[in-house]
Scaffold this motif. Structure first.
Motif, PDB file in Angstrom:
ATOM      1  N   GLN A 107     -36.980 -33.622  45.702  1.00 32.51           N
ATOM      2  CA  GLN A 107     -35.695 -33.542  45.020  1.00 32.51           C
ATOM      3  C   GLN A 107     -34.708 -34.529  45.654  1.00 32.51           C
ATOM      4  O   GLN A 107     -34.831 -34.879  46.825  1.00 32.51           O
ATOM      5  N   ALA A 108     -33.705 -34.929  44.877  1.00 28.45           N
ATOM      6  CA  ALA A 108     -32.578 -35.704  45.404  1.00 28.45           C
ATOM      7  C   ALA A 108     -31.521 -34.702  45.850  1.00 28.45           C
ATOM      8  O   ALA A 108     -31.037 -33.903  45.054  1.00 28.45           O
ATOM      9  N   ILE A 109     -31.191 -34.729  47.135  1.00 25.79           N
ATOM     10  CA  ILE A 109     -30.257 -33.772  47.726  1.00 25.79           C
ATOM     11  C   ILE A 109     -28.928 -34.473  48.017  1.00 25.79           C
ATOM     12  O   ILE A 109     -28.900 -35.518  48.675  1.00 25.79           O
ATOM     13  N   ALA A 110     -27.830 -33.876  47.539  1.00 27.37           N
ATOM     14  CA  ALA A 110     -26.496 -34.435  47.783  1.00 27.37           C
ATOM     15  C   ALA A 110     -26.039 -34.101  49.199  1.00 27.37           C
ATOM     16  O   ALA A 110     -26.328 -33.024  49.727  1.00 27.37           O
ATOM     17  N   SER A 111     -25.335 -35.047  49.811  1.00 27.27           N
ATOM     18  CA  SER A 111     -24.819 -34.861  51.164  1.00 27.27           C
ATOM     19  C   SER A 111     -23.465 -35.564  51.276  1.00 27.27           C
ATOM     20  O   SER A 111     -23.282 -36.638  50.698  1.00 27.27           O
ATOM     21  N   PRO A 112     -22.516 -34.984  52.027  1.00 26.70           N
ATOM     22  CA  PRO A 112     -21.236 -35.671  52.206  1.00 26.70           C
ATOM     23  C   PRO A 112     -21.423 -36.957  53.012  1.00 26.70           C
ATOM     24  O   PRO A 112     -22.396 -37.111  53.751  1.00 26.70           O
ATOM     25  N   VAL A 113     -20.491 -37.878  52.855  1.00 21.21           N
ATOM     26  CA  VAL A 113     -20.548 -39.164  53.553  1.00 21.21           C
ATOM     27  C   VAL A 113     -19.493 -39.189  54.656  1.00 21.21           C
ATOM     28  O   VAL A 113     -18.333 -38.820  54.422  1.00 21.21           O
ATOM     29  N   TYR A 114     -19.905 -39.618  55.830  1.00 21.57           N
ATOM     30  CA  TYR A 114     -19.006 -39.766  56.969  1.00 21.57           C
ATOM     31  C   TYR A 114     -19.146 -41.174  57.532  1.00 21.57           C
ATOM     32  O   TYR A 114     -20.219 -41.767  57.466  1.00 21.57           O
ATOM     33  N   VAL A 115     -18.060 -41.694  58.093  1.00 23.01           N
ATOM     34  CA  VAL A 115     -18.109 -42.979  58.790  1.00 23.01           C
ATOM     35  C   VAL A 115     -17.538 -42.784  60.189  1.00 23.01           C
ATOM     36  O   VAL A 115     -16.727 -41.887  60.423  1.00 23.01           O
ATOM     37  N   GLU A 116     -17.957 -43.653  61.102  1.00 22.13           N
ATOM     38  CA  GLU A 116     -17.446 -43.582  62.462  1.00 22.13           C
ATOM     39  C   GLU A 116     -16.113 -44.312  62.539  1.00 22.13           C
ATOM     40  O   GLU A 116     -15.992 -45.464  62.097  1.00 22.13           O
ATOM     41  N   SER A 117     -15.131 -43.657  63.103  1.00 24.13           N
ATOM     42  CA  SER A 117     -13.807 -44.264  63.265  1.00 24.13           C
ATOM     43  C   SER A 117     -13.840 -45.267  64.411  1.00 24.13           C
ATOM     44  O   SER A 117     -14.260 -44.928  65.517  1.00 24.13           O
ATOM     45  N   PRO A 118     -13.379 -46.513  64.162  1.00 25.42           N
ATOM     46  CA  PRO A 118     -13.344 -47.484  65.251  1.00 25.42           C
ATOM     47  C   PRO A 118     -12.249 -47.159  66.284  1.00 25.42           C
ATOM     48  O   PRO A 118     -12.288 -47.662  67.394  1.00 25.42           O
ATOM     49  N   ILE A 119     -11.340 -46.276  65.927  1.00 24.44           N
ATOM     50  CA  ILE A 119     -10.230 -45.929  66.823  1.00 24.44           C
ATOM     51  C   ILE A 119     -10.603 -44.755  67.727  1.00 24.44           C
ATOM     52  O   ILE A 119     -10.457 -44.831  68.948  1.00 24.44           O
ATOM     53  N   THR A 120     -11.086 -43.670  67.115  1.00 30.66           N
ATOM     54  CA  THR A 120     -11.388 -42.473  67.899  1.00 30.66           C
ATOM     55  C   THR A 120     -12.861 -42.349  68.265  1.00 30.66           C
ATOM     56  O   THR A 120     -13.210 -41.599  69.160  1.00 30.66           O
ATOM     57  N   GLY A 121     -13.712 -43.041  67.550  1.00 34.00           N
ATOM     58  CA  GLY A 121     -15.146 -42.902  67.769  1.00 34.00           C
ATOM     59  C   GLY A 121     -15.724 -41.680  67.096  1.00 34.00           C
ATOM     60  O   GLY A 121     -16.932 -41.482  67.089  1.00 34.00           O
ATOM     61  N   GLY A 122     -14.862 -40.854  66.510  1.00 33.85           N
ATOM     62  CA  GLY A 122     -15.327 -39.660  65.807  1.00 33.85           C
ATOM     63  C   GLY A 122     -15.710 -39.975  64.375  1.00 33.85           C
ATOM     64  O   GLY A 122     -15.549 -41.105  63.894  1.00 33.85           O
ATOM     65  N   LEU A 123     -16.182 -38.962  63.676  1.00 38.56           N
ATOM     66  CA  LEU A 123     -16.587 -39.132  62.293  1.00 38.56           C
ATOM     67  C   LEU A 123     -15.459 -38.719  61.354  1.00 38.56           C
ATOM     68  O   LEU A 123     -14.788 -37.718  61.579  1.00 38.56           O
ATOM     69  N   ILE A 124     -15.298 -39.500  60.303  1.00 33.48           N
ATOM     70  CA  ILE A 124     -14.290 -39.233  59.280  1.00 33.48           C
ATOM     71  C   ILE A 124     -15.014 -39.036  57.959  1.00 33.48           C
ATOM     72  O   ILE A 124     -15.853 -39.859  57.574  1.00 33.48           O
ATOM     73  N   HIS A 125     -14.682 -37.943  57.266  1.00 36.44           N
ATOM     74  CA  HIS A 125     -15.275 -37.679  55.955  1.00 36.44           C
ATOM     75  C   HIS A 125     -14.722 -38.673  54.937  1.00 36.44           C
ATOM     76  O   HIS A 125     -13.530 -38.947  54.912  1.00 36.44           O
ATOM     77  N   VAL A 126     -15.591 -39.226  54.124  1.00 33.64           N
ATOM     78  CA  VAL A 126     -15.178 -40.147  53.058  1.00 33.64           C
ATOM     79  C   VAL A 126     -15.014 -39.316  51.788  1.00 33.64           C
ATOM     80  O   VAL A 126     -15.995 -38.829  51.232  1.00 33.64           O
ATOM     81  N   PRO A 127     -13.774 -39.152  51.333  1.00 29.17           N
ATOM     82  CA  PRO A 127     -13.568 -38.335  50.133  1.00 29.17           C
ATOM     83  C   PRO A 127     -14.102 -39.051  48.888  1.00 29.17           C
ATOM     84  O   PRO A 127     -14.201 -40.277  48.850  1.00 29.17           O
ATOM     85  N   ASP A 128     -14.449 -38.255  47.895  1.00 29.99           N
ATOM     86  CA  ASP A 128     -14.891 -38.763  46.600  1.00 29.99           C
ATOM     87  C   ASP A 128     -16.183 -39.563  46.651  1.00 29.99           C
ATOM     88  O   ASP A 128     -16.473 -40.347  45.747  1.00 29.99           O
ATOM     89  N   ARG A 129     -16.974 -39.396  47.702  1.00 26.47           N
ATOM     90  CA  ARG A 129     -18.267 -40.067  47.799  1.00 26.47           C
ATOM     91  C   ARG A 129     -19.306 -39.060  48.255  1.00 26.47           C
ATOM     92  O   ARG A 129     -19.015 -38.116  48.990  1.00 26.47           O
ATOM     93  N   GLN A 130     -20.547 -39.295  47.813  1.00 24.28           N
ATOM     94  CA  GLN A 130     -21.668 -38.474  48.243  1.00 24.28           C
ATOM     95  C   GLN A 130     -22.898 -39.354  48.374  1.00 24.28           C
ATOM     96  O   GLN A 130     -23.046 -40.341  47.667  1.00 24.28           O
ATOM     97  N   ALA A 131     -23.741 -38.993  49.303  1.00 27.56           N
ATOM     98  CA  ALA A 131     -25.020 -39.687  49.460  1.00 27.56           C
ATOM     99  C   ALA A 131     -26.100 -38.808  48.845  1.00 27.56           C
ATOM    100  O   ALA A 131     -25.967 -37.583  48.800  1.00 27.56           O
ATOM    101  N   PHE A 132     -27.173 -39.441  48.355  1.00 29.16           N
ATOM    102  CA  PHE A 132     -28.332 -38.697  47.886  1.00 29.16           C
ATOM    103  C   PHE A 132     -29.517 -39.072  48.752  1.00 29.16           C
ATOM    104  O   PHE A 132     -29.799 -40.255  48.957  1.00 29.16           O
ATOM    105  N   LEU A 133     -30.173 -38.041  49.277  1.00 22.16           N
ATOM    106  CA  LEU A 133     -31.309 -38.190  50.174  1.00 22.16           C
ATOM    107  C   LEU A 133     -32.548 -37.561  49.550  1.00 22.16           C
ATOM    108  O   LEU A 133     -32.438 -36.597  48.791  1.00 22.16           O
ATOM    109  N   ARG A 134     -33.704 -38.103  49.902  1.00 21.53           N
ATOM    110  CA  ARG A 134     -34.966 -37.492  49.478  1.00 21.53           C
ATOM    111  C   ARG A 134     -35.200 -36.232  50.294  1.00 21.53           C
ATOM    112  O   ARG A 134     -35.061 -36.241  51.516  1.00 21.53           O
TER     113      ARG A 134
END
Length: 136
Positions: free
Chosen positions: A56-83
């Motif tokens: 199945q194609a499974i939806a997952s939220p998308v996060y990016v690494e912040s160059p300022i804090t080094g933490g992860l930031i959720h990307v709104p209005d986007r989703q990844a699909f994984l096998r």
């Protein structure tokens, strides 16, 4: 030609009607699994479902690494699909995107159109499953 490796093509494509058209250009006997991917007649529908579309194609939220804090930031209005079987990220899409399951769209819809005349000539996965085809 293909961007996929010979190993991938021999494991993730199913070729039918080889009695009439011969082996595919990418066929390598040493790269076949215990189940060959070539069929003298049509490719059985159940083999396509089981060997290629059994995930199945499974939806997952998308996060990016912040160059300022080094933490992860959720990307709104986007989703990844994984096998579901390999975890491979097939793409990033808008939040409203709905996947089109291969079994439903490439077999179910075509079967409704062709009814008992469904005879698969070839089927396969490309780009680690992000792209699929079924020829009838």
């Amino acid at each position: 030609m293909s961007k996929e490796s010979l190993k991938w093509l021999n494991a993730n494509t199913l070729i039918g009607f080889t009695e009439k058209r011969g082996a595919a250009w990418h066929y390598r006997a040493d790269l076949q699994s215990t189940e060959p991917n070539h069929y003298p007649g049509p490719v059985p529908v159940e083999d396509v479902k089981r060997r290629l579309f059994g995930w199945q194609a499974i939806a997952s939220p998308v996060y990016v690494e912040s160059p300022i804090t080094g933490g992860l930031i959720h990307v709104p209005d986007r989703q990844a699909f994984l096998r579901s079987d390999t975890g491979h990220v097939m793409g990033i899409f808008s939040e409203g995107y709905e996947p089109h399951p291969y079994e439903e769209w490439l077999i179910g819809t075509i079967a409704q159109l062709l009814d008992a005349d469904l005879a698969i000539g070839s089927a396969g996965l490309l780009r680690q499953g992000a792209v699929a085809w079924v020829s009838v």
